[in-house]
Design a protein around this motif. Sequence first.
Motif, PDB file in Angstrom:
ATOM      1  N   TYR A 164       6.439 -11.126  -2.638  1.00  0.00           N
ATOM      2  CA  TYR A 164       5.690 -10.103  -3.368  1.00  0.00           C
ATOM      3  C   TYR A 164       4.568  -9.522  -2.488  1.00  0.00           C
ATOM      4  CZ  TYR A 164       2.083  -8.247  -6.467  1.00  0.00           C
ATOM      5  OH  TYR A 164       1.119  -7.456  -7.040  1.00  0.00           O
ATOM      6  N   LEU A 165       3.829 -10.398  -1.791  1.00  0.00           N
ATOM      7  CA  LEU A 165       2.725  -9.938  -0.960  1.00  0.00           C
ATOM      8  C   LEU A 165       3.210  -9.030   0.169  1.00  0.00           C
ATOM      9  CD1 LEU A 165       0.620 -13.218  -0.643  1.00  0.00           C
ATOM     10  CD2 LEU A 165      -0.038 -11.137  -1.853  1.00  0.00           C
ATOM     11  N   VAL A 166       4.315  -9.437   0.818  1.00  0.00           N
ATOM     12  CA  VAL A 166       4.835  -8.641   1.924  1.00  0.00           C
ATOM     13  C   VAL A 166       5.284  -7.271   1.441  1.00  0.00           C
ATOM     14  CG1 VAL A 166       6.662  -8.469   3.660  1.00  0.00           C
ATOM     15  CG2 VAL A 166       5.475 -10.639   3.316  1.00  0.00           C
ATOM     16  N   MET A 167       6.005  -7.227   0.337  1.00  0.00           N
ATOM     17  CA  MET A 167       6.489  -5.944  -0.181  1.00  0.00           C
ATOM     18  C   MET A 167       5.323  -5.047  -0.610  1.00  0.00           C
ATOM     19  SD  MET A 167       9.614  -6.214   0.451  1.00  0.00           S
ATOM     20  CE  MET A 167      10.132  -4.633  -0.197  1.00  0.00           C
ATOM     21  N   GLU A 168       4.258  -5.636  -1.136  1.00  0.00           N
ATOM     22  CA  GLU A 168       3.078  -4.847  -1.484  1.00  0.00           C
ATOM     23  C   GLU A 168       2.420  -4.266  -0.233  1.00  0.00           C
ATOM     24  OE1 GLU A 168       1.277  -4.048  -4.595  1.00  0.00           O
ATOM     25  OE2 GLU A 168       3.432  -4.189  -4.990  1.00  0.00           O
ATOM     26  N   GLU A 169       2.385  -5.062   0.838  1.00  0.00           N
ATOM     27  CA  GLU A 169       1.798  -4.582   2.086  1.00  0.00           C
ATOM     28  C   GLU A 169       2.639  -3.470   2.692  1.00  0.00           C
ATOM     29  OE1 GLU A 169      -1.120  -5.283   3.665  1.00  0.00           O
ATOM     30  OE2 GLU A 169      -1.570  -6.251   1.762  1.00  0.00           O
ATOM     31  N   ILE A 170       3.945  -3.552   2.520  1.00  0.00           N
ATOM     32  CA  ILE A 170       4.841  -2.511   3.033  1.00  0.00           C
ATOM     33  C   ILE A 170       4.541  -1.180   2.352  1.00  0.00           C
ATOM     34  CG2 ILE A 170       7.256  -1.766   3.088  1.00  0.00           C
ATOM     35  CD1 ILE A 170       7.967  -4.775   3.314  1.00  0.00           C
ATOM     36  N   ARG A 171       4.253  -1.231   1.057  1.00  0.00           N
ATOM     37  CA  ARG A 171       4.018  -0.004   0.288  1.00  0.00           C
ATOM     38  C   ARG A 171       2.576   0.511   0.422  1.00  0.00           C
ATOM     39  NH1 ARG A 171       6.510  -3.560  -3.690  1.00  0.00           N
ATOM     40  NH2 ARG A 171       8.764  -3.196  -3.762  1.00  0.00           N
ATOM     41  N   ARG A 172       1.680  -0.330   0.914  1.00  0.00           N
ATOM     42  CA  ARG A 172       0.252   0.017   0.899  1.00  0.00           C
ATOM     43  C   ARG A 172      -0.080   1.288   1.683  1.00  0.00           C
ATOM     44  NH1 ARG A 172      -4.462  -1.883   3.439  1.00  0.00           N
ATOM     45  NH2 ARG A 172      -3.358  -3.424   4.668  1.00  0.00           N
ATOM     46  N   PRO A 173       0.470   1.511   2.899  1.00  0.00           N
ATOM     47  CA  PRO A 173       0.143   2.759   3.603  1.00  0.00           C
ATOM     48  C   PRO A 173       0.522   4.011   2.813  1.00  0.00           C
ATOM     49  CG  PRO A 173       1.171   1.203   5.098  1.00  0.00           C
ATOM     50  CD  PRO A 173       1.315   0.639   3.725  1.00  0.00           C
ATOM     51  N   ILE A 174       1.644   3.946   2.096  1.00  0.00           N
ATOM     52  CA  ILE A 174       2.073   5.098   1.295  1.00  0.00           C
ATOM     53  C   ILE A 174       1.077   5.342   0.173  1.00  0.00           C
ATOM     54  CG2 ILE A 174       3.917   6.023  -0.144  1.00  0.00           C
ATOM     55  CD1 ILE A 174       5.865   4.240   1.414  1.00  0.00           C
ATOM     56  N   LYS A 175       0.666   4.285  -0.509  1.00  0.00           N
ATOM     57  CA  LYS A 175      -0.301   4.427  -1.593  1.00  0.00           C
ATOM     58  C   LYS A 175      -1.634   4.956  -1.071  1.00  0.00           C
ATOM     59  CE  LYS A 175       1.611   0.648  -4.406  1.00  0.00           C
ATOM     60  NZ  LYS A 175       1.335  -0.695  -4.989  1.00  0.00           N
ATOM     61  N   ALA A 176      -2.060   4.435   0.084  1.00  0.00           N
ATOM     62  CA  ALA A 176      -3.339   4.867   0.650  1.00  0.00           C
ATOM     63  C   ALA A 176      -3.288   6.340   1.037  1.00  0.00           C
ATOM     64  CB  ALA A 176      -3.682   4.012   1.867  1.00  0.00           C
ATOM     65  N   SER A 177      -2.160   6.771   1.612  1.00  0.00           N
ATOM     66  CA  SER A 177      -2.013   8.172   2.005  1.00  0.00           C
ATOM     67  C   SER A 177      -2.080   9.088   0.795  1.00  0.00           C
ATOM     68  CB  SER A 177      -0.688   8.377   2.742  1.00  0.00           C
ATOM     69  OG  SER A 177      -0.655   7.638   3.935  1.00  0.00           O
ATOM     70  N   LEU A 178      -1.443   8.689  -0.297  1.00  0.00           N
ATOM     71  CA  LEU A 178      -1.473   9.492  -1.512  1.00  0.00           C
ATOM     72  C   LEU A 178      -2.891   9.594  -2.071  1.00  0.00           C
ATOM     73  CD1 LEU A 178       1.763   8.188  -3.293  1.00  0.00           C
ATOM     74  CD2 LEU A 178       1.427  10.419  -2.196  1.00  0.00           C
ATOM     75  N   LEU A 179      -3.631   8.481  -2.030  1.00  0.00           N
ATOM     76  CA  LEU A 179      -5.008   8.490  -2.520  1.00  0.00           C
ATOM     77  C   LEU A 179      -5.878   9.420  -1.673  1.00  0.00           C
ATOM     78  CD1 LEU A 179      -5.548   4.722  -3.360  1.00  0.00           C
ATOM     79  CD2 LEU A 179      -5.494   6.614  -4.991  1.00  0.00           C
ATOM     80  N   TRP A 180      -5.698   9.352  -0.343  1.00  0.00           N
ATOM     81  CA  TRP A 180      -6.496  10.206   0.538  1.00  0.00           C
ATOM     82  C   TRP A 180      -6.172  11.676   0.319  1.00  0.00           C
ATOM     83  CZ3 TRP A 180      -5.185   6.511   5.096  1.00  0.00           C
ATOM     84  CH2 TRP A 180      -6.097   5.449   5.087  1.00  0.00           C
ATOM     85  N   ASN A 181      -4.886  11.971   0.144  1.00  0.00           N
ATOM     86  CA  ASN A 181      -4.490  13.363  -0.101  1.00  0.00           C
ATOM     87  C   ASN A 181      -5.103  13.887  -1.406  1.00  0.00           C
ATOM     88  OD1 ASN A 181      -2.982  13.583   2.232  1.00  0.00           O
ATOM     89  ND2 ASN A 181      -1.082  12.901   1.258  1.00  0.00           N
ATOM     90  N   ASP A 182      -5.089  13.058  -2.438  1.00  0.00           N
ATOM     91  CA  ASP A 182      -5.673  13.454  -3.720  1.00  0.00           C
ATOM     92  C   ASP A 182      -7.178  13.683  -3.581  1.00  0.00           C
ATOM     93  OD1 ASP A 182      -3.232  13.311  -4.901  1.00  0.00           O
ATOM     94  OD2 ASP A 182      -3.513  11.314  -5.766  1.00  0.00           O
ATOM     95  N   ALA A 183      -7.827  12.807  -2.777  1.00  0.00           N
ATOM     96  CA  ALA A 183      -9.281  12.905  -2.618  1.00  0.00           C
ATOM     97  C   ALA A 183      -9.687  14.145  -1.826  1.00  0.00           C
ATOM     98  CB  ALA A 183      -9.808  11.660  -1.917  1.00  0.00           C
ATOM     99  N   SER A 184      -8.787  14.626  -0.961  1.00  0.00           N
ATOM    100  CA  SER A 184      -9.125  15.763  -0.120  1.00  0.00           C
ATOM    101  C   SER A 184      -8.839  17.098  -0.786  1.00  0.00           C
ATOM    102  CB  SER A 184      -8.345  15.685   1.205  1.00  0.00           C
ATOM    103  OG  SER A 184      -6.929  15.746   0.958  1.00  0.00           O
ATOM    104  N   ILE A 185      -8.146  17.078  -1.929  1.00  0.00           N
ATOM    105  CA  ILE A 185      -7.805  18.329  -2.629  1.00  0.00           C
ATOM    106  C   ILE A 185      -9.029  18.873  -3.375  1.00  0.00           C
ATOM    107  CG2 ILE A 185      -6.396  19.338  -4.467  1.00  0.00           C
ATOM    108  CD1 ILE A 185      -4.210  17.354  -3.719  1.00  0.00           C
TER     109      ILE A 185
END
Length: 354
Positions: A333-354
């Motif tokens: 579970y931890l590894v799969m969450e870490e795999i997805r984390r960059p995608i989630k972080a990128s989406l958050l940054w994109n939302d914050a910059s709009i």
Amino acid sequence: EENIRCWSHMPSVLVIHVSGVSDSLKTTLERRFLERVAENHIFAETLVAAIFTPNDEAVSRKALMNMANAACQTRWVVGGLELERGLIISSETPMFAKRAAGIYNGSRGIVFVLPAMASSIPIHGKNELSSVNLSEFQVYRNAITHQLTAYDCISDCLPDTDKDVSISKRIFELWMDAVDAEIIRKKKVNRVGFETNLNRLKSFFIDLLAQDTFWEYIDFDYSPIMMIDNMSPLSGMSTKEIALEVDELVGTVCYNELRLAQLLALGYKLKILTGAFVLSDPISRSAARGYVAQVSNNEPFDNECDEVKDQQLDTSRCDGCLLSSDNADLIEYLVMEEIRRPIKASLLWNDASI
């Protein structure tokens, strides 16, 4: 200690774990480093942190790396060195690292990689533990390999794969191309071909994060040596905040590619730290194992693994891993969450910059 000496006059952090510790051992370690500071002012630039546990229990190497990174106050940090493999940075690595930091001072979000290698021959002769320079590397080049596992001399705990060997080979070959062209000047670098191969290496790591199976991340017995920019590609964000090692991944064999893959997926630029390298030889590897190898001057040491067995040091690099326990599902579970984390972080940054 040789790595600290080699890093001369620049700040360094050493975090070590000592198991089965006694009060007398604590006193011995403290006295040793205080004596080193008194003998050589270079050690005054070093923060030494020791984690003591009363029992022979495993401590996450990745947690120790996070502790060291958290203590670093500089913009650029060189890390990932596996001291247990006897690796020592080359004598010119601090110069090449400082030069690269100056050249790229106006950029941000860069990660450099440098090769880790092993020599079958004692570079400086019998029982001399010291750093190697680039000229000496050229002299003993035919006795040096990028396959560190060939000299581990410990029992295998997972089936062999070509993934880690392939990555270490690609880094080594890119580094050699750059050294031959830019420093030794034996040939002209094919800049287009070099950048193409560098992009292929970057794509390999990023593609790992697209895998939908947890087992793709198992058995990566190669810890990338990296010089990382603590200024992330996005203004106001620190690398130490967005891309850490995962403390809970205790084993030393697996998941070592995960942080570099995350950095590249988050938009960091991949570069080769030309001229800088780390190397082990029979003397440094035996010192890391706690005994003195019986070797001859500048001759191949063919009985290294036999000596390890004679010293009763035959252990496993899977020691302490939680995958074989009831925690396997949690680790997945931890590894799969870490795999997805960059995608989630990128989406958050994109939302914050709009």
